[in-house]
Design an enzyme around this catalytic site. Structure first.
Site, short mmCIF file in Angstrom:
data_model
loop_
_atom_site.label_atom_id
_atom_site.label_comp_id
_atom_site.label_asym_id
_atom_site.label_seq_id
_atom_site.Cartn_x
_atom_site.Cartn_y
_atom_site.Cartn_z
N ASP A 83 1.73 3.95 -2.30
CA ASP A 83 1.31 2.57 -2.57
C ASP A 83 1.20 2.37 -4.07
O ASP A 83 0.41 3.05 -4.74
CB ASP A 83 -0.03 2.30 -1.88
CG ASP A 83 -0.50 0.88 -2.10
OD1 ASP A 83 0.31 -0.04 -1.91
OD2 ASP A 83 -1.66 0.69 -2.49
N THR A 116 3.54 -4.24 -4.42
CA THR A 116 2.89 -3.73 -5.63
C THR A 116 3.83 -2.86 -6.45
O THR A 116 3.78 -2.87 -7.68
CB THR A 116 1.64 -2.92 -5.27
OG1 THR A 116 1.98 -1.95 -4.27
CG2 THR A 116 0.55 -3.81 -4.71
N THR A 117 4.71 -2.11 -5.77
CA THR A 117 5.70 -1.30 -6.49
C THR A 117 6.82 -2.19 -7.03
O THR A 117 7.23 -2.05 -8.18
CB THR A 117 6.29 -0.23 -5.54
OG1 THR A 117 5.21 0.49 -4.94
CG2 THR A 117 7.17 0.73 -6.29
N ASP A 410 -2.15 -3.05 3.92
CA ASP A 410 -1.05 -3.83 3.33
C ASP A 410 -0.42 -4.75 4.37
O ASP A 410 -0.18 -5.93 4.12
CB ASP A 410 0.02 -2.89 2.77
CG ASP A 410 -0.41 -2.26 1.45
OD1 ASP A 410 -1.54 -2.55 1.02
OD2 ASP A 410 0.35 -1.47 0.88
#
Length: 550
Positions: A83, A116-117, A410
């Site tokens: 994550d 998020t990445t 998530d």
């Protein structure tokens, strides 16, 4: 001798500050302060941001790799995750531009939960392309202006391609299942994504449009495997034990939720001293304290409740009185638990018990003890607030269970946002290729050097599918060339299918993504890149020295 005239409005203090003896320049900052200017500052920022982007780049996509994060201070605790937000939160960074990327990753996590990445990698690619233009002597403000034109064109194409199936409940539910499976396919839960996507969708649909995920209780229990995880849709689980001697099962419950001290062996006046001249007097004090506590229990029982749940401890004496009265008592339901129970049972949390008629008791049909693995939990079923639910996650060890919780969180975040903003997109790199094509089309009508920045923006977008293919071990150049050709033919739902290593129509494979996630990734990455490109001066202050004698 330095003579400064101030008659003509010239400021003598500035003159003395800027030039010292022998006309030598004066350093404005403290001895240990540092300053980087112009090209050096800009390249320092870009290099720092690229380092962060490259750190998480290998964890992008369904075949992304995990990272081990080891803490040196807290007992060498280890966590395994892919994550992006979790990785970046755990890394201590000194570079200011790198911190900007970490902040946008945190915002992405808070806003929509996923991507998020992607947001870090896209911001890094935008900066990489911008660095090449700046080396060719293009001004950063020109690059920023071109990026803004490109962002607007990309956002318009993204919005136009979004599909909304909210009018058809069956189709919309399938969209949610597909979004959950796509989100989970890059996580540790990818092997069991069918089970967990059903769990996540059922839990979110119970919220009926609310984005308050605190109503979904996630309980982690080591043992078994991930397949043993389940959603308790009709009940609410509390990770506590029922008091000794109390009934272990209660139906038609009237529940009083409290936050009050229920201990008898403390004199509540701090620093007080009591002098007695015999043991009998000590016994009188103890009896008075006991009577005070028993009176409090009687006032609680006067509310007509048959279950009493307290945030604080319940000592043996009141617990025994509750048991004798046939009332179930549960102690130490910490603040998080008692708040959730108030929400689930539609009851008030009280601290004083003088007005029973004004207190709303919580209600549920049945309270009982159940076993999960080797642990006992309290289950509330038939609750009036039907939005609440509990998810039990099982796993082989703490690392697997913790990562499963992060992955499921998530998915829950993305689904709750999608219920509010119902538009969806094909996944697998298709939106990036679509946006890149739209930016290049828009660039054809721009008659200025901004066109170079727009083309750079399109190249950065096309790098996203390349990273997904690289991480899966496939020939990214070949696959992305085929994908680009397909999009030029007008097949905008085609993307990368990483199980077989080819390109395919994402609608056939059910690979869908939430429009809100992609929109946030695009806007956040573009704004972060703009902010870093505008920097031309970095000032690091001298560290504050400790005073002597401290």
């Amino acid at each position: 001798l330095l003579i400064v005239s101030t008659a003509s409005g010239f400021d003598s203090s500035n003159a003395v500050t800027m030039m010292g003896p022998n006309m030598a320049p004066v350093n404005l900052f403290d001895a240990e302060a540092q300053e980087a200017k112009g090209e050096q500052a800009r390249m320092s920022s870009i290099v720092g941001a690229l380092a962060i982007s490259d750190l998480v780049k290998s964890s992008l996509g369904p075949k992304g790799m995990d990272k081990i994060l080891q803490s040196v201070s807290r007992g060498n605790s280890v966590s395994v995750t892919n994550d992006g937000a979790t990785i970046l939160k755990s890394v201590l960074i000194d570079n200011p531009a790198a911190k900007v990327l970490i902040d946008i990753s945190k915002v992405q996590d808070d806003e929509v939960g996923d991507g998020t990445t992607s947001v870090c990698v896209l911001a890094g690619e935008l900066l990489r392309q911008a660095a090449e233009l700046i080396e060719k002597k293009m001004h950063p403000q020109t690059v920023v202006a071109g990026y803004r034109l490109a962002r607007d064109a990309a956002l318009k194409a993204l919005t136009d391609s979004a599909v909304d199936n909210s009018a058809d409940n069956a189709k919309f539910r399938q969209d949610l299942i597909n979004i959950a499976q796509t989100t989970l396919s890059s996580k540790v839960l990818s092997q069991d994504k069918e089970l967990f996507s059903e769990i996540a969708v059922n839990a979110v649909l119970k919220l009926r449009g609310s984005t308050d995920l605190s109503q979904i209780q996630v309980i982690k229990r080591i043992g078994g495997s991930l397949v043993d995880s389940y959603l308790d849709a009709d009940g609410f689980l509390l990770d506590k034990k029922i008091g000794v001697g109390c009934p272990k099962r209660m139906s038609n419950c009237k529940i009083l939720l409290a936050n009050t001290p229920m201990d008898t062996d403390k004199v509540k006046i701090y620093g007080s001293k009591v002098k007695v001249d015999s043991v009998a007097k000590v016994a009188e004090i103890e009896a008075a304290e006991k009577k005070k506590m028993l009176d409090k229990v009687d006032r609680i029982l006067a509310h007509g409740c048959n279950v009493f749940i307290n945030r604080q401890l319940i000592y043996n004496l009141p617990e025994q009185r509750f048991a004798d009265s046939g009332v179930m008592s549960i102690e130490h339901a910490d603040f998080d638990g008692i708040e959730r129970l108030g929400l689930v049972l539609s009851g008030d949390i009280v601290s004083t018990f003088d007005t029973p008629d004004q207190v709303r008791l919580g209600e549920c049909e049945l309270i009982e003890e159940i076993m999960i693995g080797e642990d006992k939990l309290v289950r509330f079923s038939g609750c009036p607030n039907s939005q609440a639910s509990s998810i039990v996650i099982r796993g082989a060890n703490t690392h697997v269970v913790d990562e499963a919780q992060r992955s499921l969180h998530d998915a829950l975040c993305v689904l709750s946002q999608t219920v509010g903003n119902t538009r969806t997109l094909p996944g697998g790199g298709a939106p990036e290729m679509l946006m890149a094509q739209a930016v290049e089309e828009a660039a054809k009508s721009v008659a200025s050097k901004h066109v170079l920045a727009m083309e750079a923006f399109a190249r950065a977008l096309r790098m996203m599918p390349m990273h997904i293919a690289d991480n899966a071990g496939y020939d990214s150049t070949e696959l992305c060339s085929q994908l680009r050709a397909k999009h030029n033919e007008g097949h905008h739902s085609w993307g990368l299918e990483m199980e077989k290593g080819n390109i395919a129509d994402m609608n056939d494979y059910g690979i869908r993504e939430a429009f809100k996630v992609k929109q946030q990734v695009l806007l956040s990455a573009a704004e972060a890149a703009e902010m870093i490109l505008r920097v031309d001066d970095i000032v690091q202050c001298a560290p504050r020295k400790r005073e002597e004698g401290m």
